[in-house]
Design a protein around this motif. Structure first.
Motif, short mmCIF file in Angstrom:
data_model
loop_
_atom_site.label_atom_id
_atom_site.label_comp_id
_atom_site.label_asym_id
_atom_site.label_seq_id
_atom_site.Cartn_x
_atom_site.Cartn_y
_atom_site.Cartn_z
N UNK A 74 0.77 -1.13 0.01
CA UNK A 74 -0.10 -0.04 0.08
C UNK A 74 0.83 1.14 0.05
N UNK A 75 2.00 1.04 0.65
CA UNK A 75 2.92 2.28 0.74
C UNK A 75 3.58 2.61 -0.71
N UNK A 76 3.89 1.53 -1.42
CA UNK A 76 4.33 1.45 -2.75
C UNK A 76 3.45 2.28 -3.62
N UNK A 77 1.99 1.74 -3.48
CA UNK A 77 0.86 2.36 -4.42
C UNK A 77 0.77 4.01 -4.07
N UNK A 78 0.95 4.36 -2.61
CA UNK A 78 0.69 5.54 -2.26
C UNK A 78 1.83 6.64 -2.91
N UNK A 79 3.08 5.95 -2.92
CA UNK A 79 4.21 6.63 -3.64
C UNK A 79 4.05 6.68 -5.01
N UNK A 80 3.86 5.80 -5.53
CA UNK A 80 3.50 5.82 -7.15
C UNK A 80 2.57 7.01 -7.45
N UNK A 81 1.32 6.92 -6.65
CA UNK A 81 0.42 7.85 -6.83
C UNK A 81 0.98 9.39 -6.66
N UNK A 82 1.85 9.52 -5.78
CA UNK A 82 2.48 10.90 -5.30
C UNK A 82 3.17 11.12 -6.70
N UNK A 83 4.20 10.17 -6.93
CA UNK A 83 4.98 10.69 -8.11
C UNK A 83 4.43 10.97 -9.34
N UNK A 84 3.33 10.24 -9.73
CA UNK A 84 2.69 10.66 -10.96
C UNK A 84 2.08 12.16 -10.66
N UNK A 85 1.10 12.52 -9.64
CA UNK A 85 0.26 13.38 -9.43
C UNK A 85 1.14 14.97 -9.13
N UNK A 86 2.29 14.58 -8.62
CA UNK A 86 3.24 15.68 -8.47
C UNK A 86 4.40 16.24 -9.69
N UNK A 87 4.51 15.34 -10.55
CA UNK A 87 5.40 15.67 -11.53
C UNK A 87 5.05 16.78 -12.23
N UNK A 88 3.85 17.05 -12.79
CA UNK A 88 3.42 18.41 -13.52
C UNK A 88 3.60 19.46 -12.38
N UNK A 89 3.09 18.91 -11.26
CA UNK A 89 3.25 20.21 -10.26
C UNK A 89 4.54 20.91 -10.38
N UNK A 90 5.84 19.90 -10.13
CA UNK A 90 7.24 20.51 -10.16
C UNK A 90 7.72 20.94 -11.36
#
Length: 320
Positions: free
Chosen positions: A167-183
């Protein structure tokens, strides 16, 4: 002039790779240090105070919130989603996994995040990776799989810990994708400030709704002097310095590559730190996995010829 202009993207890519390797070092140490802190701190108070003090570290930049208030609604929602994944879901699941698994075992399972990030980035961002990049991710993951099989993680780890790590891996993958365009589209410190502060607010809201405010508020008293140093490492290095380096690298590299460079070498760094600090000597399985992980990282580092459409967009310089 042409040579200088061509050297700039190459240098920026090299700095992005280096920043993510440093993140991997710091976050690999986080697994070992986090395991030690958890002897005195439960997952919820550890997470709440980690991000509360991280938000305090960004106090000099609080004036930048005026930029965030002016963002379109869609971008604000994306920022909230990234904050939820980064500061709430990922660390809570991660620390819960560390309660029943060793640092190395936890990292092995959490290291499935880059493959999930590749899938998420293809579905939501339409990012296409080069053959060498995909090969590097697969080879590195084979190193993780080799460690899982040869170490026999599944035969000794508790089912709850394995579930929490996934579940932690899924959460971090979701963070990586959702934050890429923000960065990519916002100033670096706007994203760092927003996700850290919004995440801290979310954590305190959950603490209030779950009726654990008193328990969390007094949890810091349980820390011993050595625990304070370990906790400050998590706040200052893992959540603040390493997070800034991660944003720098994620801005310049595809989500799957950034996630892979950050996660896969963590296993090696965690094994070395366990060896030096805890006296746990790396086994043959660790060495085999290390060879594959490093080999995959090298494959991902090979750049295509100039002019290839797969070269990631370098963006503009970060505004501070």
């Amino acid at each position: 002039m042409g040579g200088r202009s061509a050297a700039r993207p190459a240098a920026a890519l090299a700095m992005a790779f280096l920043s993510l390797i440093l993140v991997s070092l710091f976050w690999g140490g986080h697994a070992v240090v986090g395991k030690a802190v958890e002897q005195q701190f439960a997952p919820l108070p550890l997470t709440v105070w980690r991000f509360t003090l991280t938000a305090v570290c960004y106090l000099p930049f609080f004036g930048r919130f005026r930029h965030l208030f002016r963002l379109p609604v869609r971008v604000k929602l994306q920022l909230v989603l990234a904050s939820l994944c980064w500061a709430v879901l990922y660390p809570l699941f991660y620390y819960q996994a560390l309660r029943t698994l060793s640092p190395l075992e936890t990292l092995l399972l959490v290291n499935t995040a880059p493959l999930v990030a590749v899938l998420f980035s293809f579905v939501f961002l339409r990012e296409r990776l080069r053959g060498l990049e995909i090969a590097g991710i697969v080879v590195s993951f084979l190193g993780v799989a080799a460690l899982v099989v040869l170490e026999g993680v599944g035969s000794v780890a508790a089912g709850t810990g394995i579930t929490m790590a996934i579940m932690s891996a899924l959460a971090f993958a979701g963070y990586t994708v959702s934050s890429r365009s923000l960065f990519q589209n916002l100033p670096l410190f706007d994203v760092l400030l927003g996700t850290s502060v919004i995440g801290a607010v979310m954590l305190w809201m959950w603490t209030l709704l779950s009726g654990q405010v008193g328990y969390v508020s007094t949890a810091l008293r349980a820390l011993h002097p050595s625990g304070w140093w370990q906790f400050l490492y998590i706040v200052l290095i893992v959540s603040t310095a390493a997070y800034a380096l991660y944003g720098y690298g994620l801005r310049r590299l595809p989500a799957g590559i950034a996630s892979a460079l950050t996660f896969y070498p963590q296993v090696l760094f965690a094994a070395v730190i366990e060896w030096v600090w805890l006296g746990i000597v790396p086994q043959v399985a660790t060495l085999i996995g290390a060879a594959l992980i490093l080999g995959g990282t090298v494959l991902m580092r090979i750049r295509p010829k100039r002019g290839s459409p797969s070269v990631p967009d370098m963006g503009t310089d970060d505004a501070v």
